[in-house]
Design an enzyme around this catalytic site. Sequence first.
Site, PDB file in Angstrom:
ATOM      1  N   THR A 111       0.864  -1.184   0.000  1.00 46.33           N
ATOM      2  CA  THR A 111       0.000   0.000   0.000  1.00 46.33           C
ATOM      3  C   THR A 111       0.898   1.230   0.000  1.00 46.33           C
ATOM      4  O   THR A 111       1.621   1.476   0.967  1.00 46.33           O
ATOM      5  CB  THR A 111      -0.902   0.017   1.242  1.00 46.33           C
ATOM      6  OG1 THR A 111      -1.642  -1.199   1.280  1.00 46.33           O
ATOM      7  CG2 THR A 111      -1.865   1.199   1.193  1.00 46.33           C
ATOM      8  N   LYS A 140      -7.399   1.713  -2.987  1.00 49.07           N
ATOM      9  CA  LYS A 140      -6.955   1.255  -1.663  1.00 49.07           C
ATOM     10  C   LYS A 140      -7.053   2.385  -0.635  1.00 49.07           C
ATOM     11  O   LYS A 140      -7.367   2.154   0.543  1.00 49.07           O
ATOM     12  CB  LYS A 140      -5.508   0.739  -1.765  1.00 49.07           C
ATOM     13  CG  LYS A 140      -4.893   0.290  -0.462  1.00 49.07           C
ATOM     14  CD  LYS A 140      -5.433  -1.040   0.050  1.00 49.07           C
ATOM     15  CE  LYS A 140      -4.811  -1.382   1.398  1.00 49.07           C
ATOM     16  NZ  LYS A 140      -5.116  -2.700   1.883  1.00 49.07           N
ATOM     17  N   LYS A 194       0.931   4.854   8.239  1.00 48.97           N
ATOM     18  CA  LYS A 194       1.585   5.195   6.957  1.00 48.97           C
ATOM     19  C   LYS A 194       0.536   5.371   5.852  1.00 48.97           C
ATOM     20  O   LYS A 194       0.568   6.346   5.098  1.00 48.97           O
ATOM     21  CB  LYS A 194       2.596   4.072   6.636  1.00 48.97           C
ATOM     22  CG  LYS A 194       3.276   4.092   5.307  1.00 48.97           C
ATOM     23  CD  LYS A 194       2.705   3.123   4.283  1.00 48.97           C
ATOM     24  CE  LYS A 194       2.588   1.678   4.647  1.00 48.97           C
ATOM     25  NZ  LYS A 194       1.929   0.842   3.651  1.00 48.97           N
TER      26      LYS A 194
HETATM   27  P1  NAP Z   1       5.347  -6.725   7.200  1.00 47.99           P
HETATM   28  O1  NAP Z   1       4.879  -7.924   7.961  1.00 47.99           O
HETATM   29  O2  NAP Z   1       6.044  -5.631   7.914  1.00 47.99           O
HETATM   30  O3  NAP Z   1       6.255  -7.265   5.990  1.00 47.99           O
HETATM   31  C1  NAP Z   1       6.976  -6.450   5.102  1.00 47.99           C
HETATM   32  C2  NAP Z   1       8.068  -7.328   4.525  1.00 47.99           C
HETATM   33  O4  NAP Z   1       8.712  -6.646   3.456  1.00 47.99           O
HETATM   34  C3  NAP Z   1       9.138  -7.669   5.586  1.00 47.99           C
HETATM   35  O5  NAP Z   1       9.446  -9.037   5.494  1.00 47.99           O
HETATM   36  C4  NAP Z   1      10.299  -6.765   5.167  1.00 47.99           C
HETATM   37  O6  NAP Z   1      11.565  -7.292   5.501  1.00 47.99           O
HETATM   38  C5  NAP Z   1      10.125  -6.734   3.663  1.00 47.99           C
HETATM   39  N1  NAP Z   1      10.721  -5.528   3.063  1.00 47.99           N
HETATM   40  C6  NAP Z   1      10.479  -4.247   3.399  1.00 47.99           C
HETATM   41  N2  NAP Z   1      11.199  -3.424   2.632  1.00 47.99           N
HETATM   42  C7  NAP Z   1      11.908  -4.211   1.773  1.00 47.99           C
HETATM   43  C8  NAP Z   1      12.838  -3.944   0.745  1.00 47.99           C
HETATM   44  N3  NAP Z   1      13.193  -2.685   0.433  1.00 47.99           N
HETATM   45  N4  NAP Z   1      13.363  -4.995   0.076  1.00 47.99           N
HETATM   46  C9  NAP Z   1      13.018  -6.263   0.400  1.00 47.99           C
HETATM   47  N5  NAP Z   1      12.139  -6.577   1.375  1.00 47.99           N
HETATM   48  C10 NAP Z   1      11.591  -5.555   2.049  1.00 47.99           C
HETATM   49  O7  NAP Z   1       4.119  -6.041   6.433  1.00 47.99           O
HETATM   50  P2  NAP Z   1       2.791  -6.720   5.810  1.00 47.99           P
HETATM   51  O8  NAP Z   1       1.723  -6.674   6.842  1.00 47.99           O
HETATM   52  O9  NAP Z   1       3.153  -7.998   5.120  1.00 47.99           O
HETATM   53  O10 NAP Z   1       2.424  -5.577   4.735  1.00 47.99           O
HETATM   54  C11 NAP Z   1       3.162  -5.409   3.526  1.00 47.99           C
HETATM   55  C12 NAP Z   1       2.463  -4.350   2.684  1.00 47.99           C
HETATM   56  O11 NAP Z   1       1.118  -4.743   2.427  1.00 47.99           O
HETATM   57  C13 NAP Z   1       2.386  -2.973   3.364  1.00 47.99           C
HETATM   58  O12 NAP Z   1       2.500  -1.946   2.407  1.00 47.99           O
HETATM   59  C14 NAP Z   1       0.990  -2.993   3.998  1.00 47.99           C
HETATM   60  O13 NAP Z   1       0.499  -1.673   4.175  1.00 47.99           O
HETATM   61  C15 NAP Z   1       0.207  -3.795   2.977  1.00 47.99           C
HETATM   62  N6  NAP Z   1      -0.963  -4.530   3.505  1.00 47.99           N
HETATM   63  C16 NAP Z   1      -0.943  -5.190   4.711  1.00 47.99           C
HETATM   64  C17 NAP Z   1      -2.076  -5.865   5.145  1.00 47.99           C
HETATM   65  C18 NAP Z   1      -2.138  -6.613   6.475  1.00 47.99           C
HETATM   66  O14 NAP Z   1      -3.263  -6.951   6.919  1.00 47.99           O
HETATM   67  N7  NAP Z   1      -1.014  -6.919   7.107  1.00 47.99           N
HETATM   68  C19 NAP Z   1      -3.229  -5.902   4.348  1.00 47.99           C
HETATM   69  C20 NAP Z   1      -3.203  -5.262   3.121  1.00 47.99           C
HETATM   70  C21 NAP Z   1      -2.069  -4.585   2.708  1.00 47.99           C
HETATM   71  P3  NAP Z   1      12.131  -7.337   7.023  1.00 47.99           P
HETATM   72  O15 NAP Z   1      11.953  -8.763   7.441  1.00 47.99           O
HETATM   73  O16 NAP Z   1      13.551  -6.933   6.903  1.00 47.99           O
HETATM   74  O17 NAP Z   1      11.316  -6.366   7.849  1.00 47.99           O
END
Ligand code: NAP
Length: 290
Positions: free
Chosen positions: A97, A172, A240
Amino acid sequence: MQHAIRAGFVGLGAMGWSMAAHLHQRGLLAAVANRSPDKAQRFAAAHEGTIAATADTIAQCCNVVVLCVSADSDVIDVSRTVAAAAAPGTIVVDHSTVSSTTASAAAALLRAAGGDFVDAPVSGGVEGAKNGKLSIMAGGEAATLARVRPVLDAYAARVTHMGPVGAGQNTKAVNQVLIAGIAQAVTEGLALGEALGLAPDALLPTLAAGAAGNWFLDKRGATMLANQFSVGFKLGLLHKDLRIVRDLALAAGTDRSVIEKSLADYAELMARGHADDDISALIRLKRPQV
Ligand code: NAP
């Protein structure tokens, strides 16, 4: 002739790990990468036939690169790396997102390198990612979306083409206003129920069976009343998202009551050290403050 899809997945977090696993099940996944490389190594060890890579090496072995990373700067960084290393025709699909401006900037990087880009944010939470039942709101060229459709179908219940690049992220943004407002209402209501001494076992199914029923109440009602906030959607990520949404609403001149209240509340929780808690931790602020 079009080549068979060889997908790479970057970002193995709460959402990305399960989405990549669905791609592996469909036989589409070749490689994975993550900022902290141990996650990619663990994923590859658990999913035969996939390799742990970096954004750079993924671009060399894959013709579709899927992202589910944290923030705008991550999408730009990874897109730049992929564009520099990829063969012409490579498509980046971004499920993070971020703002529609970031989507357009990433698309320009890929298109300048002879590739293309689809912004494809998702809704449905970690449960939707696990069950392969996400709702995907996509922006980009229709032909590009059609090309990557087998990838999206691996974990989507619904894919909607909303318009050109950026239209997915704008959709979104609307979604996140609803998410934030529902979280405000449910946490405030359940904190009141708790203070009135109503039993959760009776209260939650009663609310869910009537007009107040909703996804957040179903999935997070019982856990928030038990003070469990470790699973789900980190509130730092919603904060964010809401900063992006605020800019859009300011430009559009629409009401921002839910957006501003939620930004202030999540900022307060982040200042108290709860940025990695699920958004249902908002109930902490709704309870009587001592
Ligand atoms: P998360 O658990 O914090 O996972 C993010 C992952 O991306 C982590 O494993 C992180 O690595 C990796 N990452 C971040 N920056 C990177 C980079 N530059 N290069 C390679 N890997 C990178 O977050 P999430 O909940 O999965 O959400 C991910 C995205 O989807 C966000 O934008 C969020 O807003 C969106 N989203 C989330 C949800 C939800 O319910 N969780 C629902 C819809 C959308 P590290 O292990 O080093 O931290």
